[in-house]
Scaffold this motif. Sequence first.
Motif, short mmCIF file in Angstrom:
data_model
loop_
_atom_site.label_atom_id
_atom_site.label_comp_id
_atom_site.label_asym_id
_atom_site.label_seq_id
_atom_site.Cartn_x
_atom_site.Cartn_y
_atom_site.Cartn_z
N GLN A 83 0.84 -1.20 0.00
CA GLN A 83 0.00 0.00 0.00
C GLN A 83 0.88 1.26 0.00
O GLN A 83 1.84 1.35 0.76
CB GLN A 83 -0.91 0.03 1.23
N PRO A 84 0.57 2.26 -0.83
CA PRO A 84 1.31 3.52 -0.78
C PRO A 84 1.19 4.14 0.61
O PRO A 84 0.10 4.17 1.20
CB PRO A 84 0.63 4.39 -1.84
N VAL A 85 2.30 4.63 1.13
CA VAL A 85 2.29 5.17 2.49
C VAL A 85 1.42 6.42 2.59
O VAL A 85 0.91 6.75 3.67
CB VAL A 85 3.74 5.44 2.94
N SER A 86 1.18 7.08 1.45
CA SER A 86 0.32 8.27 1.46
C SER A 86 -1.12 7.94 1.82
O SER A 86 -1.88 8.82 2.22
CB SER A 86 0.36 8.95 0.08
N GLY A 87 -1.51 6.67 1.69
CA GLY A 87 -2.88 6.28 2.00
C GLY A 87 -3.12 5.95 3.46
O GLY A 87 -4.25 5.62 3.84
N LEU A 88 -2.09 6.04 4.30
CA LEU A 88 -2.24 5.72 5.72
C LEU A 88 -2.64 6.96 6.52
O LEU A 88 -2.39 8.09 6.11
CB LEU A 88 -0.92 5.18 6.29
N SER A 89 -3.22 6.74 7.68
CA SER A 89 -3.51 7.84 8.60
C SER A 89 -2.19 8.39 9.15
O SER A 89 -1.14 7.75 9.04
CB SER A 89 -4.38 7.36 9.76
N GLY A 90 -2.26 9.59 9.77
CA GLY A 90 -1.05 10.22 10.28
C GLY A 90 -0.32 9.37 11.29
O GLY A 90 0.92 9.25 11.25
N GLY A 91 -1.06 8.74 12.21
CA GLY A 91 -0.41 7.91 13.21
C GLY A 91 0.28 6.70 12.60
O GLY A 91 1.39 6.33 13.02
N ASN A 92 -0.33 6.10 11.60
CA ASN A 92 0.29 4.94 10.96
C ASN A 92 1.45 5.34 10.07
O ASN A 92 2.42 4.58 9.93
CB ASN A 92 -0.76 4.15 10.19
N GLN A 93 1.38 6.50 9.44
CA GLN A 93 2.55 7.00 8.72
C GLN A 93 3.73 7.16 9.67
O GLN A 93 4.87 6.81 9.33
CB GLN A 93 2.22 8.34 8.05
N GLN A 94 3.45 7.71 10.86
CA GLN A 94 4.54 7.90 11.82
C GLN A 94 5.11 6.56 12.27
O GLN A 94 6.31 6.44 12.50
CB GLN A 94 4.04 8.70 13.02
N LYS A 95 4.28 5.54 12.37
CA LYS A 95 4.79 4.22 12.73
C LYS A 95 5.72 3.68 11.65
O LYS A 95 6.68 2.96 11.95
CB LYS A 95 3.63 3.26 12.97
N VAL A 96 5.45 3.99 10.38
CA VAL A 96 6.35 3.57 9.30
C VAL A 96 7.70 4.26 9.46
O VAL A 96 8.76 3.66 9.25
CB VAL A 96 5.72 3.88 7.93
N VAL A 97 7.68 5.55 9.83
CA VAL A 97 8.93 6.27 10.07
C VAL A 97 9.70 5.61 11.22
O VAL A 97 10.92 5.44 11.15
CB VAL A 97 8.66 7.75 10.39
N VAL A 98 8.98 5.22 12.26
CA VAL A 98 9.63 4.53 13.38
C VAL A 98 10.19 3.18 12.93
O VAL A 98 11.30 2.81 13.32
CB VAL A 98 8.62 4.34 14.54
N ALA A 99 9.44 2.47 12.10
CA ALA A 99 9.92 1.19 11.58
C ALA A 99 11.24 1.36 10.85
O ALA A 99 12.18 0.56 11.03
CB ALA A 99 8.87 0.57 10.66
N ARG A 100 11.34 2.39 10.04
CA ARG A 100 12.58 2.65 9.32
C ARG A 100 13.73 2.93 10.29
O ARG A 100 14.85 2.46 10.11
CB ARG A 100 12.40 3.84 8.38
N ALA A 101 13.42 3.72 11.35
CA ALA A 101 14.47 4.05 12.33
C ALA A 101 14.95 2.82 13.09
O ALA A 101 16.13 2.73 13.47
CB ALA A 101 13.95 5.10 13.29
N LEU A 102 14.05 1.87 13.34
CA LEU A 102 14.40 0.69 14.12
C LEU A 102 14.95 -0.45 13.27
O LEU A 102 15.44 -1.44 13.82
CB LEU A 102 13.16 0.18 14.86
#
Length: 534
Positions: A409-428
């Motif tokens: 799924q394109p990350v643009s289609g996620l809610s703000g909180g779930n987009q932020q979780k993707v950013v956290v996933a990348r950091a971890l």
Amino acid sequence: MAPEHPAPAPRAAADEPAAALHAHGIVKRFGPTRALDGVGLTVRPGQSHALVGRNGAGKSTLVGVVTGLHRPDAGTVTFAGAPAPAFGDRAGWQSKIACVYQKSMVVPDLTVAENLFLNRFEGERIRWSRLRRRAADLLAEYGVNVDPDARARELPVEQRQFVEIARALSFGARLIVLDEPTAQLDARGIQRLFTKLRELQSQGVAFLFISHHLQEVYDLCTTVTVYRDARQILTASVADLPKDELVAAMTGERPGASTSSWRAATRATTAAEPVLVTRGLALDGAFEPLDLAVRPGEVLGVAGAAASGNTALGETLVGMRRATAGRVTVRGRTVRPGSVPHALDAGIGYIPEDRHRQGLVPERSVAENATLTVTDQLGPWGTVLPSRTREFARAMISSLDIRTQGPEQPVSGLSGGNQQKVVVARALARKPAVLVAVRPTAGVDVKSKDALLGVVRQVADRGSAAVIISDELDDLRVCDRVLALFHGRVVAQYDSGWSDGELVAAMEGMHGGEGRHGVDGMNEAGANGGEGER
């Protein structure tokens, strides 16, 4: 608490003006998903009306309906008692309502005047002197003190918002949607924004205020509407609604029934060798020489307003800025100044402040965004195998509870909180020794905030170190220790259990110079886990 299916808004009295906006019985489906289930909203002239709810509650979809971006499947929308313009009538909708988003929509390389009148002179010859005069008159009419010749990129965030509001009003709109307008503002910027909004309210302008910062709802708004799971849960007077009942309406839990899992629990042992150390680290014009030592299992908070230098400190730690003095080490390894790749290799993970500009590639998938920092691990000899990318992403989606249709799924289609979780996933993804998070919960809802801060706590509890840089008090409650910065200088240090008043006073420069340990207590890393400048 109001019933779960509120009745239609009462009719205005004979001498009362019609509602600036009245939406009733709105239903909106996207395929099998019902994004709005018979919701309503009424905003009165001169009113600031808050619309709150968790990510995915339906707030953005409702805004799309009342701004003409989405055609509702059922329900009605009226402005000042008149039916909404026809779907697709762009000029008609612009004359009724406008939206100022969390992410600024001004064109940074154009002047203020050019932004104000963008796309209004199609096929016409532009007389620039006249354009600047009209811009100056428009700004003066609404009390916006901005130079029409200034480039938009040179303006502070709240002034860019003032320009967007003035542009919307110039079309005739008397209703402005403010979508997370304070997410990128410090305390002074918020105060200036709210002062301007109150001035415009006195002129009859209405605001629909969308925010995850509930204290701002109580500071600015008179009425609040709560959505949850695509339904309207309540509409109430802010003055008559206790904060715990507001949170309960948003979450579906009883007031006081839940406790945050991310508050600081135990202090890291001072006997352990520090994971992150800075010695004399400084950046001219941002922060003075700073000595820090963050130990395994510790979450260090760095509190401060936008001008404090705390964001610059975070960006210096992760290599986005080159320090003018001092050094950074991770587990004894010196990190090359100003090098993001070297910081990654040294074991520093980074959650940026602005997920839209620094954290995500919106047109790419969840999987691609989550694995940006580990592409060297996704295939042999520098290749990236799609199957391995999806497998890695699925593991991160599961561990962080990212609500998505799948890795593709394109990350643009996620809610703000779930987009932020993707950013956290990348950091971890690289299993960092140190996690640096700058305002990690900006623009996310209560539950997502709890989950994100819980992840930071877990990183430390597994033996790594974490640094949270923020002016959000809730972000800092997870910390074992908090340093307060003011104008680039550490002015106080607190263990967990600080009071809101003392920390805010320190961040705002009203501190007397003594924190829980005082600044003097930061001189010995072995005693308190870190060092600071006097």
